[in-house]
Motif scaffolding. Structure first.
Motif, PDB file in Angstrom:
ATOM      1  N   ALA A   1       0.771  -1.215  -0.093  1.00  0.00           N
ATOM      2  CA  ALA A   1       0.049   0.120   0.003  1.00  0.00           C
ATOM      3  C   ALA A   1       0.857   1.056  -0.165  1.00  0.00           C
ATOM      4  N   GLY A   2       2.236   0.933  -0.245  1.00  0.00           N
ATOM      5  CA  GLY A   2       3.200   2.098  -0.257  1.00  0.00           C
ATOM      6  C   GLY A   2       3.536   2.648   1.147  1.00  0.00           C
ATOM      7  N   ASP A   3       3.641   1.853   2.010  1.00  0.00           N
ATOM      8  CA  ASP A   3       4.108   2.015   3.637  1.00  0.00           C
ATOM      9  C   ASP A   3       5.648   2.001   3.464  1.00  0.00           C
ATOM     10  N   PRO A   4       6.294   3.102   3.418  1.00  0.00           N
ATOM     11  CA  PRO A   4       7.673   3.153   3.304  1.00  0.00           C
ATOM     12  C   PRO A   4       8.432   2.624   4.649  1.00  0.00           C
TER      13      PRO A   4
ATOM     14  N   TRP B   1      22.845   3.507  -5.586  1.00  0.00           N
ATOM     15  CA  TRP B   1      24.138   2.742  -5.130  1.00  0.00           C
ATOM     16  C   TRP B   1      24.364   3.371  -3.754  1.00  0.00           C
ATOM     17  N   ASP B   2      24.443   4.566  -3.456  1.00  0.00           N
ATOM     18  CA  ASP B   2      24.908   5.168  -2.254  1.00  0.00           C
ATOM     19  C   ASP B   2      23.978   4.953  -1.092  1.00  0.00           C
ATOM     20  N   GLY B   3      22.668   4.698  -1.447  1.00  0.00           N
ATOM     21  CA  GLY B   3      21.628   4.754  -0.072  1.00  0.00           C
ATOM     22  C   GLY B   3      21.137   5.747  -0.173  1.00  0.00           C
ATOM     23  N   ASN B   4      21.019   6.700  -0.734  1.00  0.00           N
ATOM     24  CA  ASN B   4      20.187   7.931  -0.621  1.00  0.00           C
ATOM     25  C   ASN B   4      18.648   7.474  -0.609  1.00  0.00           C
ATOM     26  N   VAL B   5      18.391   6.733  -1.403  1.00  0.00           N
ATOM     27  CA  VAL B   5      17.012   6.352  -1.691  1.00  0.00           C
ATOM     28  C   VAL B   5      16.861   5.001  -2.259  1.00  0.00           C
ATOM     29  N   ALA B   6      15.797   4.229  -1.974  1.00  0.00           N
ATOM     30  CA  ALA B   6      15.495   2.991  -2.558  1.00  0.00           C
ATOM     31  C   ALA B   6      14.589   3.346  -3.944  1.00  0.00           C
TER      32      ALA B   6
ATOM     33  N   GLU C   1      14.565  13.182   9.518  1.00  0.00           N
ATOM     34  CA  GLU C   1      15.626  12.424   9.036  1.00  0.00           C
ATOM     35  C   GLU C   1      16.051  12.746   7.568  1.00  0.00           C
ATOM     36  N   SER C   2      15.124  13.473   7.017  1.00  0.00           N
ATOM     37  CA  SER C   2      15.237  13.598   5.594  1.00  0.00           C
ATOM     38  C   SER C   2      14.866  12.456   4.723  1.00  0.00           C
ATOM     39  N   ASP C   3      14.034  11.697   5.159  1.00  0.00           N
ATOM     40  CA  ASP C   3      13.748  10.364   4.495  1.00  0.00           C
ATOM     41  C   ASP C   3      13.340  10.491   3.158  1.00  0.00           C
ATOM     42  N   ASN C   4      14.004  10.189   2.188  1.00  0.00           N
ATOM     43  CA  ASN C   4      13.719  10.457   0.837  1.00  0.00           C
ATOM     44  C   ASN C   4      12.490   9.405   0.356  1.00  0.00           C
ATOM     45  N   ASN C   5      12.460   8.103   0.956  1.00  0.00           N
ATOM     46  CA  ASN C   5      11.417   7.084   0.489  1.00  0.00           C
ATOM     47  C   ASN C   5      10.182   7.642   1.220  1.00  0.00           C
ATOM     48  N   ILE C   6      10.165   7.997   2.446  1.00  0.00           N
ATOM     49  CA  ILE C   6       9.009   8.409   2.950  1.00  0.00           C
ATOM     50  C   ILE C   6       8.291   9.738   1.834  1.00  0.00           C
ATOM     51  N   ALA C   7       9.155  10.450   1.677  1.00  0.00           N
ATOM     52  CA  ALA C   7       8.777  11.721   0.808  1.00  0.00           C
ATOM     53  C   ALA C   7       8.125  11.306  -0.305  1.00  0.00           C
TER      54      ALA C   7
ATOM     55  N   VAL D   1       7.308  21.043  -8.575  1.00  0.00           N
ATOM     56  CA  VAL D   1       8.123  19.789  -8.178  1.00  0.00           C
ATOM     57  C   VAL D   1       8.017  18.641  -9.040  1.00  0.00           C
ATOM     58  N   ALA D   2       8.818  17.817  -9.179  1.00  0.00           N
ATOM     59  CA  ALA D   2       8.969  16.813 -10.297  1.00  0.00           C
ATOM     60  C   ALA D   2       9.029  15.649  -9.509  1.00  0.00           C
ATOM     61  N   ASP D   3       9.577  15.703  -8.104  1.00  0.00           N
ATOM     62  CA  ASP D   3       9.478  14.634  -7.160  1.00  0.00           C
ATOM     63  C   ASP D   3       9.183  14.911  -5.838  1.00  0.00           C
ATOM     64  N   GLY D   4       8.990  14.158  -4.790  1.00  0.00           N
ATOM     65  CA  GLY D   4       8.453  14.607  -3.494  1.00  0.00           C
ATOM     66  C   GLY D   4       9.679  14.744  -2.506  1.00  0.00           C
ATOM     67  N   SER D   5      10.953  14.215  -3.089  1.00  0.00           N
ATOM     68  CA  SER D   5      12.023  14.342  -2.066  1.00  0.00           C
ATOM     69  C   SER D   5      13.015  15.461  -2.214  1.00  0.00           C
ATOM     70  N   GLY D   6      13.057  16.137  -3.494  1.00  0.00           N
ATOM     71  CA  GLY D   6      14.002  17.049  -3.752  1.00  0.00           C
ATOM     72  C   GLY D   6      15.070  16.484  -4.310  1.00  0.00           C
TER      73      GLY D   6
END
Length: 439
Positions: free
Chosen positions: A130-133, A193-198, A276-282, A320-325
């Motif tokens: 359901a999109g729960d990150p 690769w660096d793990g900033n986002v999945a 946490e500036s979590d990109n996947n939640i964004a 905005v073109a994405d939610g995380s920036g």
């Protein structure tokens, strides 16, 4: 002998107590203990010229020149007290998450939860994302908040199967809620690769991380399959025989789940994202906005849905073109960021408050924790500045709230685009507001 033992034990105990660290004091309180209480309602207004004197020299010496935009207002009155190219839209980096937070809270409400289901389809169980990150394989006892877990879902599923007299199933997994590319427009391959986002999928466990405890680090190439493998393991541990390997499947339309687990409320997800500036939640929250607006859950659909919410809120100067920036295709003006902070701060909008309570605190929490140190040139802002940071190559941004020397609350946004852009420089601007008694 007993007396000697008691005497020695007392000496040792006293020694241990003396060597034990003292109790921890909240750092912001320690640093800002000389700060005044909130300014009284009849306090003299801020003199914009005096604040400009504080900021202009620092900005001139920053080397940012034409690449800097800024906007500062008095929170209580909304009066503009400083601006520099304030309506110029620039690359905002992670301050985009302010847009995502306010849009999601406004559209969905702070109590919204994301529900992960297990659906029965004959002799097959389908795990439906359901999109729960924040879905996790299992919670440790001390984890807070407790996230929705596959362990709990497996236990409930096993109980339902036992009641139905079923002890063997096949397992499928459905991540079809999301559409379109798995990576954002203009994202660098290294972000994965660096793990900033999945990769952005509707079904993932522990943020797609190979090591749950590491914020950055390796991410799985196929998060839905990994989630299904882990669910299969949890089902087996719950006593269910799982035949074969999990495979992609589509849950039957309209089928009732036999078990479900809910994410923490949206308010908690927003706070976690901001702190946490979590990109996947964004990215997940942006897609939830898209779904609520009848758009497809994709980068394009999220862009459209968020844009519609901002239009309803009367906020312009945002694309905005994405939610995380993470993309450099986003454009936001400092004036728009401050307006969003003001809307979220307004007592008339209590449902938007998590966008503010989630902001990191200078030299204490989140992405501002390591900043505003005594030797940083921005120490005056420690404990008094709360803000969302943003950083990309050649991009630095900071937006949030700050109390000045007289206790007034001000709202601010600084965005710098250019080779000299640095968070440490923007910190000195926010600190200049904190140390200003600018009546």
């Amino acid at each position: 002998m007993l007396n000697i033992f008691v005497l020695v034990a007392g000496v040792v105990a006293a020694d241990v107590l003396k060597s034990r660290p003292s109790a921890t004091m909240p750092y912001p309180v320690a640093l800002a203990e000389g700060a005044p209480a909130s300014a009284p309602s009849d306090a003299a207004p801020i003199d914009p010229d005096r604040l400009a004197d504080k900021l202009d020299d620092r900005m001139s010496d920053s080397g940012l020149s034409d690449g800097l935009s800024a906007y500062v207002t008095d929170a209580s009155s909304g009066t503009v007290v400083f601006e520099k190219d304030a309506v110029t839209s620039r690359i905002p980096a992670s301050t985009t998450k302010i847009v995502t937070a306010v849009s999601a809270l406004h559209e969905l409400g702070p109590d919204k939860r994301l529900r992960t289901d297990a659906v029965r389809d004959g002799d097959r169980i389908v795990l439906v994302g359901a999109g729960d990150p924040t879905l996790t394989e299992s919670n440790a006892t001390g984890d807070y908040p407790q996230m929705a877990s596959l362990e709990e879902l497996a236990d409930h599923t096993a109980a339902a199967l036992e009641r139905a007299g079923v002890d063997s199933v096949r397992l499928g997994y459905d991540s079809s809620l999301y559409a379109g590319p798995l990576e954002g427009p203009d994202w660098k391959p290294s972000y994965i690769w660096d793990g900033n986002v999945a990769k952005v999928t509707a079904l993932m466990v522990d943020g797609g991380r190979k090591h749950k405890e590491r914020k950055y680090g390796d991410r799985y190439d196929d998060p839905p399959r990994v989630a299904a493998d882990k669910f299969a393991r949890q089902l087996r541990e719950a006593g269910v025989r799982v035949e074969g390997k999990p495979a992609p499947a589509k849950a039957p339309h309209g089928a009732d789940p036999i078990a479900s687990v809910d994410s923490p409320p949206l308010a908690a997800l927003v706070e976690k994202m901001m702190l946490e500036s979590d990109n996947n939640i964004a990215e997940a929250l942006a897609r939830q906005v898209a779904l609520a607006r009848g758009e497809e859950a994709s980068f394009a659909g999220a862009s459209t849905g968020v844009g519609q919410v901002l239009s309803d809120l009367g906020v312009s100067g945002v694309h905005v073109a994405d939610g995380s920036g993470l993309t450099r295709n986003n454009r936001i003006s400092p004036k728009a960021l401050v307006k969003l902070v003001a809307i979220a701060s307004d007592p008339e909008n209590p449902g938007l408050r998590p966008a503010i309570t989630g902001l990191p605190t200078a030299h204490s929490t989140g992405s501002l924790g390591p900043r505003y140190t005594a030797d940083s040139g921005a120490a005056a802002g420690a404990g008094l500045v709360r803000g969302k940071t943003g950083t990309l190559n050649g991009v630095s941004a900071l937006s949030g709230t700050v109390h000045d020397r007289d206790g007034r609350l001000l709202l601010f946004a600084f965005i710098a685009n250019g080779d000299a852009a640095a968070g440490s420089t923007l910190d000195t601007f926010a600190a200049a507001i904190a140390e200003c008694g600018c009546s």
